[in-house]
Structure formats: C-alpha cells, structure tokens
Write an enzyme that holds these catalytic residues in place. Structure first.
Site, PDB file in Angstrom:
ATOM      1  N   CYS A  58     -13.519  38.326  20.393  1.00 12.44           N
ATOM      2  CA  CYS A  58     -14.437  37.215  20.095  1.00 12.44           C
ATOM      3  C   CYS A  58     -15.871  37.547  20.496  1.00 12.44           C
ATOM      4  O   CYS A  58     -16.116  38.158  21.535  1.00 12.44           O
ATOM      5  CB  CYS A  58     -13.966  35.959  20.825  1.00 12.44           C
ATOM      6  SG  CYS A  58     -14.999  34.531  20.478  1.00 12.44           S
ATOM      7  N   CYS A  62     -17.950  33.687  26.897  1.00  9.99           N
ATOM      8  CA  CYS A  62     -17.376  32.716  27.834  1.00  9.99           C
ATOM      9  C   CYS A  62     -16.773  33.472  29.044  1.00  9.99           C
ATOM     10  O   CYS A  62     -15.844  34.280  28.865  1.00  9.99           O
ATOM     11  CB  CYS A  62     -16.298  31.874  27.152  1.00  9.99           C
ATOM     12  SG  CYS A  62     -16.844  31.177  25.579  1.00  9.99           S
ATOM     13  N   CYS A  65     -12.974  33.908  29.706  1.00 12.56           N
ATOM     14  CA  CYS A  65     -12.048  34.153  28.596  1.00 12.56           C
ATOM     15  C   CYS A  65     -11.663  35.612  28.393  1.00 12.56           C
ATOM     16  O   CYS A  65     -12.521  36.472  28.155  1.00 12.56           O
ATOM     17  CB  CYS A  65     -12.642  33.596  27.301  1.00 12.56           C
ATOM     18  SG  CYS A  65     -11.433  33.704  25.953  1.00 12.56           S
ATOM     19  N   CYS A 102      -0.538  23.425  17.840  1.00  9.09           N
ATOM     20  CA  CYS A 102      -1.958  23.748  17.927  1.00  9.09           C
ATOM     21  C   CYS A 102      -2.174  25.242  17.676  1.00  9.09           C
ATOM     22  O   CYS A 102      -1.534  26.084  18.310  1.00  9.09           O
ATOM     23  CB  CYS A 102      -2.464  23.350  19.304  1.00  9.09           C
ATOM     24  SG  CYS A 102      -4.216  23.641  19.487  1.00  9.09           S
ATOM     25  N   CYS A 134      -2.952  20.839  14.770  1.00 13.28           N
ATOM     26  CA  CYS A 134      -4.193  20.863  15.547  1.00 13.28           C
ATOM     27  C   CYS A 134      -4.747  22.277  15.457  1.00 13.28           C
ATOM     28  O   CYS A 134      -3.975  23.233  15.394  1.00 13.28           O
ATOM     29  CB  CYS A 134      -3.846  20.498  16.983  1.00 13.28           C
ATOM     30  SG  CYS A 134      -5.179  20.744  18.151  1.00 13.28           S
ATOM     31  N   CYS A 194     -10.143  16.530  20.301  1.00 12.76           N
ATOM     32  CA  CYS A 194      -9.507  17.004  21.532  1.00 12.76           C
ATOM     33  C   CYS A 194     -10.586  17.772  22.273  1.00 12.76           C
ATOM     34  O   CYS A 194     -11.026  18.825  21.804  1.00 12.76           O
ATOM     35  CB  CYS A 194      -8.323  17.908  21.177  1.00 12.76           C
ATOM     36  SG  CYS A 194      -7.626  18.764  22.600  1.00 12.76           S
ATOM     37  N   ARG A 266      -4.551  15.817  29.084  1.00 10.93           N
ATOM     38  CA  ARG A 266      -3.598  16.942  29.066  1.00 10.93           C
ATOM     39  C   ARG A 266      -3.756  17.842  30.282  1.00 10.93           C
ATOM     40  O   ARG A 266      -4.841  18.380  30.530  1.00 10.93           O
ATOM     41  CB  ARG A 266      -3.781  17.755  27.781  1.00 10.93           C
ATOM     42  CG  ARG A 266      -2.719  18.849  27.618  1.00 10.93           C
ATOM     43  CD  ARG A 266      -2.703  19.419  26.206  1.00 10.93           C
ATOM     44  NE  ARG A 266      -2.568  18.361  25.230  1.00 10.93           N
ATOM     45  CZ  ARG A 266      -3.409  18.138  24.227  1.00 10.93           C
ATOM     46  NH1 ARG A 266      -4.436  18.931  24.039  1.00 10.93           N
ATOM     47  NH2 ARG A 266      -3.223  17.137  23.397  1.00 10.93           N
TER      48      ARG A 266
HETATM   49  N1  SAM Z   1     -12.493  30.157  20.373  1.00 10.65           N
HETATM   50  C1  SAM Z   1     -12.267  28.770  20.343  1.00 10.65           C
HETATM   51  C2  SAM Z   1     -13.170  28.004  21.279  1.00 10.65           C
HETATM   52  O1  SAM Z   1     -13.675  28.569  22.243  1.00 10.65           O
HETATM   53  O2  SAM Z   1     -13.356  26.809  21.044  1.00 10.65           O
HETATM   54  C3  SAM Z   1     -10.833  28.382  20.600  1.00 10.65           C
HETATM   55  C4  SAM Z   1     -10.013  29.027  21.689  1.00 10.65           C
HETATM   56  S1  SAM Z   1     -10.584  28.857  23.356  1.00 10.65           S
HETATM   57  C5  SAM Z   1      -9.583  30.038  24.169  1.00 10.65           C
HETATM   58  C6  SAM Z   1     -10.044  27.255  23.859  1.00 10.65           C
HETATM   59  C7  SAM Z   1     -10.305  26.813  25.273  1.00 10.65           C
HETATM   60  O3  SAM Z   1      -9.389  27.425  26.159  1.00 10.65           O
HETATM   61  C8  SAM Z   1     -11.658  27.131  25.884  1.00 10.65           C
HETATM   62  O4  SAM Z   1     -12.661  26.252  25.471  1.00 10.65           O
HETATM   63  C9  SAM Z   1     -11.364  26.955  27.367  1.00 10.65           C
HETATM   64  O5  SAM Z   1     -11.624  25.633  27.787  1.00 10.65           O
HETATM   65  C10 SAM Z   1      -9.864  27.278  27.471  1.00 10.65           C
HETATM   66  N2  SAM Z   1      -9.650  28.534  28.216  1.00 10.65           N
HETATM   67  C11 SAM Z   1      -9.875  29.789  27.758  1.00 10.65           C
HETATM   68  N3  SAM Z   1      -9.619  30.703  28.711  1.00 10.65           N
HETATM   69  C12 SAM Z   1      -9.228  30.029  29.803  1.00 10.65           C
HETATM   70  C13 SAM Z   1      -8.830  30.421  31.121  1.00 10.65           C
HETATM   71  N4  SAM Z   1      -8.841  31.688  31.497  1.00 10.65           N
HETATM   72  N5  SAM Z   1      -8.466  29.455  31.993  1.00 10.65           N
HETATM   73  C14 SAM Z   1      -8.481  28.144  31.615  1.00 10.65           C
HETATM   74  N6  SAM Z   1      -8.848  27.722  30.395  1.00 10.65           N
HETATM   75  C15 SAM Z   1      -9.229  28.635  29.493  1.00 10.65           C
HETATM   76  C1  DTB Z   2      -7.323  24.018  25.934  1.00  7.65           C
HETATM   77  O1  DTB Z   2      -8.120  23.224  26.456  1.00  7.65           O
HETATM   78  N1  DTB Z   2      -6.520  24.841  26.606  1.00  7.65           N
HETATM   79  C2  DTB Z   2      -5.755  25.671  25.714  1.00  7.65           C
HETATM   80  C3  DTB Z   2      -6.122  25.078  24.327  1.00  7.65           C
HETATM   81  N2  DTB Z   2      -7.165  24.164  24.636  1.00  7.65           N
HETATM   82  C4  DTB Z   2      -6.432  25.932  23.189  1.00  7.65           C
HETATM   83  C5  DTB Z   2      -6.035  27.122  25.884  1.00  7.65           C
HETATM   84  C6  DTB Z   2      -5.850  27.603  27.290  1.00  7.65           C
HETATM   85  C7  DTB Z   2      -6.095  29.078  27.278  1.00  7.65           C
HETATM   86  C8  DTB Z   2      -5.764  29.731  28.582  1.00  7.65           C
HETATM   87  C9  DTB Z   2      -6.083  31.185  28.580  1.00  7.65           C
HETATM   88  C10 DTB Z   2      -5.292  32.005  27.603  1.00  7.65           C
HETATM   89  O2  DTB Z   2      -4.148  31.722  27.294  1.00  7.65           O
HETATM   90  O3  DTB Z   2      -5.835  33.045  27.161  1.00  7.65           O
HETATM   91 FE1  SF4 Z   3     -14.239  33.187  22.110  1.00 10.15          FE
HETATM   92 FE2  SF4 Z   3     -12.767  32.799  24.270  1.00 10.15          FE
HETATM   93 FE3  SF4 Z   3     -15.155  31.677  24.117  1.00 10.15          FE
HETATM   94 FE4  SF4 Z   3     -13.150  30.770  22.503  1.00 10.15          FE
HETATM   95  S1  SF4 Z   3     -13.243  30.650  24.746  1.00 10.15           S
HETATM   96  S2  SF4 Z   3     -15.280  31.210  21.935  1.00 10.15           S
HETATM   97  S3  SF4 Z   3     -12.052  32.712  22.186  1.00 10.15           S
HETATM   98  S4  SF4 Z   3     -14.733  33.891  24.191  1.00 10.15           S
END
Ligand code: SAM
Ligand code: DTB
Ligand code: SF4
Length: 330
Positions: A58, A62, A65, A102, A134, A194, A266
C-alpha cells in the site's frame, strides 16, 4: 431495549468525554450498561468475518500498518484475489454463523477499472449469499460510493484512526479531512458508515477522546464504530509498543457506547492480547460486535473455537438479523 430511550447527541465536548472516561470503572460501566440496554439487547453480539482481498504494497505510510509499502514487514504485495475465492470464503463464513462479510484492500484509494469492477461483482455475490457485504478499500469518490451502493454494499469501513491532534504523528500521506470526505461520500450514497480507530499508538487520553468527539459529531452517528487495540507489527514504526492496558480499552469502549448509543461498537483488533475476562469486560462496557476468524487482515485473532467458548461461557448469543437489532436512530 426501552421505548423511551434518550435521543443521541451530536455535540459532545472533550470536557464531557473526559469526565466520563475518568470516572471509577464501576460508575462508568453502570452508566454505559444503562445506555446499552436502552438501545440494544445486552446478550447479543454481531459476528463479522474479515478477508483481505488485496494484501500488501500500500502507498500510504500509516505507522501501525504491516501492509504499507513504506516498511519492511514481511507482508508481500499480492494482486486482488479472484472473485470465486472471495465468494467461497464468504460461504464458509456464513456456514460458521457469520452475518456480515467485510472485504479489505490495501489501497490508498480505489481506482476505476478492472479491479473495481471485480469488487462490485464480489459485493453483489456476497449479497446473493444472504450476507451483509462490507468493504474497506481506502478513499472513494462520491461516484464510486454510488456504484458500490448500487451493487448492494451495506457498509463501508473507513477509520479516523486517532484524534485530529495526533493524526500527523501516524499518517502523513493523507489528511484527516480526506478521511472525513470519504465518510461523507459513503453516507451520501446511502451506505452505512463503519468508522472508528486505534488506541495504544502512544496517543494521549485526550487524543483518544477527541476522536470519539469527532465520531459522535457526525449526524447520524456511524452505524458501526470499530475500536482497535494496536497490534504492534514487526517492521512498522510502532513495532515496540506494549499492548494497551485492558482497562483503557474498557474505558474507551464505554465512552463510545455512551456517546454513540445506537451504534454497534466493535471490539476489533487486539483481542489475542486480551484475556477472556478482559474481553467480557469490554462486552459489559458496551461492545456488541467482534471480528471472528483466526486472521484479521494479516494479524492474528482468536480462533472460532475460542470465540464459541467465550460466548457460551458468557451466555451470549450471535446476532442473527442485524437489521432487527440496530435500533439506535430513526
Ligand atoms: N486500506 C484501507 C484503509 O486504510 O482504509 C483498508 C484497510 S486498513 C488495514 C483498515 C483499518 O485497520 C485501519 O484504518 C486501522 O484502523 C486498522 N488497522 C490496521 N493495522 C492495524 C494494527 N496493526 N493494529 C490495529 N488496527 C489496525
Ligand atoms: C477495523 O477497524 N479493523 C479491521 C477492519 N477495520 C478492516 C482491521 C484490523 C487490522 C489489524 C491488522 C492486520 O490484520 O493486518
Ligand atoms: Fe494502506 Fe494500511 Fe494505511 Fe490501509 S491502513 S491505507 S492498508 S497503509
């Protein structure tokens, strides 16, 4: 659930939220449980399934992530999964009692073209299975939101992640306002919103509560509010963060419940780092939704078996018909 429940408010101040959060836990939980019972059946939990349909690589940075291309995390970039694979995962989730499916993609934003067309088909396919579809695909335009709505999308996940004051410490490649714009496009298209965030990223309590105030200022409130505890993933800038104290999760969930009484709150990422008793306290604080399945997107989650035991030991039931229980707002 009561008929004479108080109306949701959209003007929560930081001072009010802080007063809630700082109460002794028994006082806070009494208050959040009272609100919870006004709007929901306290014994029901929505069970959502999550599938990463496009993993890694990506463009966003973030800091939490593992799917960001900015960090070496061992998560490889993969193409969009074939529609058939996605639908068989949805069927399996339905077989396990899931009502909401989702689909998550590691994209900064959605580009029109073959991939988006395929996602529209996946959404329609999930709907045909009788499940709520979703998606979480990054930023979307008003037009793209309209196309997703037409395909039958029920909910779109797009998180604020943290409060506006801490946001720049976590993400530099898209602004808070851009997130709010996507949420507006989703709402305007008639898709349910959401939207939540993450705690345990080094933010202050005020940052956390500011995020809740922004969420609670959206009218109507987001139908779902995911509260994630940071999963510190190797290779990300936040890899060394200790798991957050469960009581902070409990307090945050209780505040979310009181401030957004009709929403599904959630208990999202981070359950693997919590005891079953800790998770039970989160339900008592007002959480009424979880992600089920051993994997979130890339990180681990309790197994179906563990969750089955957890719900059975608490005497709680899976929510079968989400529409019947979301009674928050007219
Ligand atoms: N790329 C899209 C976005 O950022 O909206 C969708 C996927 S993203 C992984 C969805 C959400 O997962 C992020 O906004 C964040 O709140 C959560 N998330 C991602 N990595 C995480 C982590 N290591 N621990 C907790 N929550 C996480
Ligand atoms: C949200 O708030 N939590 C979920 C979902 N929306 C998409 C994702 C959590 C991701 C946790 C880190 C991972 O699995 O990579
Ligand atoms: Fe990309 Fe992860 Fe950020 Fe979603 S949370 S925009 S997958 S870097």
């Amino acid at each position: 659930m009561t008929e004479n429940r108080p109306s949701p408010r959209y003007d929560w101040t930081l001072a009010e939220a802080r007063k809630l959060y700082d109460q002794p836990v028994p006082e806070l939980l009494f208050q959040s449980q009272t609100v919870h019972r006004d709007f929901h059946d306290p014994c029901e939990v929505q069970v959502c399934s999550l599938l990463s349909i496009k993993t890694g690589g990506c463009a966003e940075d973030c800091a939490y992530c593992p799917q960001s291309a900015h960090y070496e995390t061992g998560v490889e970039r993969e193409p969009l999964l074939p529609g058939q694979d996605v639908l068989s995962a949805a069927k399996e989730a339905r077989g396990g009692g899931g009502t909401r499916f989702c689909m998550g993609a590691a994209w900064r934003e959605v580009s029109d073209g073959e991939d988006f067309d395929n996602i529209l088909e996946m959404v329609a396919g999930v709907r045909e299975l009788g499940m709520e579809a979703c998606c979480t695909l990054g930023m979307i335009s008003a037009e793209q939101a309209g196309r997703l709505a037409a395909a039958g999308l029920r909910a779109y996940n797009h998180n604020l992640d943290t409060g506006p004051g801490y946001y720049d410490e976590i993400i530099t490649t898209r602004t808070y306002q851009e997130r709010l714009d996507t949420i507006r496009h989703v709402r305007d298209a008639g898709i349910t919103v959401c939207c939540g965030g993450i705690i345990g990223m080094g933010e202050s309590i005020a940052d956390r509560l500011e995020m809740l105030c922004v969420l609670a200022g959206l009218d109507p409130h987001p139908e779902s509010v995911p509260i994630n505890a940071l999963m510190a993933m190797e290779g990300t800038p936040l890899e060394s963060r200790e798991p957050i104290d469960t009581m902070e999760m409990v307090r945050t969930i209780a505040c979310a419940r009181i401030m957004m009484p009709g929403s599904m709150v959630r208990l999202s990422a981070g359950r693997v780092n919590m005891s079953t008793e800790g998770q039970a306290l989160c339900f008592l604080a007002g959480a009424n939704s979880i992600f089920a399945g051993e994997k979130l997107l890339t990180a681990s989650n309790p197994s179906e078996n563990e969750d089955e035991k957890l719900l059975a030991s608490l005497g709680m039931r899976r929510l079968r018909d989400p529409a019947a229980s979301v009674v928050g707002e007219p």
